[in-house]
Write an enzyme that holds these catalytic residues in place. Structure first.
Site, PDB file in Angstrom:
ATOM      1  N   TYR A 197       0.539   2.742  -5.626  1.00  0.00           N
ATOM      2  CA  TYR A 197      -0.512   1.789  -5.262  1.00  0.00           C
ATOM      3  C   TYR A 197      -1.482   2.480  -4.307  1.00  0.00           C
ATOM      4  CZ  TYR A 197      -2.913  -2.247  -3.296  1.00  0.00           C
ATOM      5  OH  TYR A 197      -3.881  -3.131  -2.889  1.00  0.00           O
TER       6      TYR A 197
ATOM      7  N   GLU B 184      -9.442  -0.916  -5.587  1.00  0.00           N
ATOM      8  CA  GLU B 184      -7.984  -0.887  -5.735  1.00  0.00           C
ATOM      9  C   GLU B 184      -7.578  -0.262  -7.059  1.00  0.00           C
ATOM     10  OE1 GLU B 184      -4.931  -4.351  -4.825  1.00  0.00           O
ATOM     11  OE2 GLU B 184      -5.689  -4.549  -6.874  1.00  0.00           O
TER      12      GLU B 184
END
Length: 223
Positions: A109, A199
């Protein structure tokens, strides 16, 4: 302003952030034509909606034949996508993104957002890629690492190395270099476009040590 995944990936390409090859389609027939121009099988069929949790709601499907791809595209386009962010009524899907399959070795992530308490950007990094970062933060906070970006100096190379070398086991040297380079480019994108969020979940390391953004989310400050 939230961008669709395919729009965010077009921007990633402009900032030299590597992404899988892919194109959008608005019908099952068009999806089949797109797949014929990409490496595969396998391919990935992804609903293009502003909602997290698409995979859990059936909006992301890995397929291994053209007939399976067309069936998946038809199912996604003809049924509302229901996730915990859409509510029980779901959301109509008008386009799907068809992408080449990727041999994934590890999922990570990575995001840049604004920490309002410190009034500066923050890079959030976790080896628990592919999961909701909120869930990871609540159940395993030690897996969520942060590096704050001083507006006066910008992103510093040592910060990328700090995050990259936190991975265990350590990836191949070319993968670590790819990770640190990508972090710098994502920070540059974030500042250049006045983003409130950039993101990648997941950011993957492939079996041949490439680093690819297989997902992309960009939110640009409305102001």
């Amino acid at each position: 302003m939230k961008l669709h995944e395919f729009q965010a990936k077009e921007i990633f390409r402009k900032f030299n952030i590597p992404v899988p090859e892919g194109r959008v389609a608005a019908s099952a027939k068009e999806a089949g034509s797109v797949a014929g121009e990409l490496k595969g099988p396998p391919w990935v069929v992804k609903a293009q909606v502003h909602a997290g949790g698409r995979g859990k709601g059936g909006g992301v499907r890995i397929v291994k034949s053209l007939s399976e791809l067309k069936s998946a595209a038809s199912a996604i386009l003809n049924n509302p996508l229901v996730t915990r962010q859409t509510g029980p009524e779901g959301r109509k899907v008008h386009q799907v993104l068809i992408e080449e399959g990727v041999e994934i070795d590890r999922e990570i992530y990575l995001a840049v957002t604004i920490d309002r308490s410190r009034a500066m950007p923050v890079v959030i990094f976790s080896r628990a890629g592919g999961m909701d970062i909120e869930d990871v933060a609540s159940t395993s906070p030690e897996l969520v690492l942060k590096q704050f970006v001083n507006p006066a100096t910008g992103w510093m190379p040592y910060q990328g190395k700090t995050l990259g070398y936190s991975l265990h086991p350590l990836p191949a040297p070319e993968a670590v270099k790819g990770l640190t380079t990508l972090m710098e480019r994502l920070c540059r994108l974030f500042v250049s476009l006045d983003c409130s969020l950039a993101e990648i979940n997941p950011l993957v390391i492939t079996k041949d040590a490439r680093v690819l953004a297989v997902d992309a989310k960009i939110t640009i400050d409305d102001n």
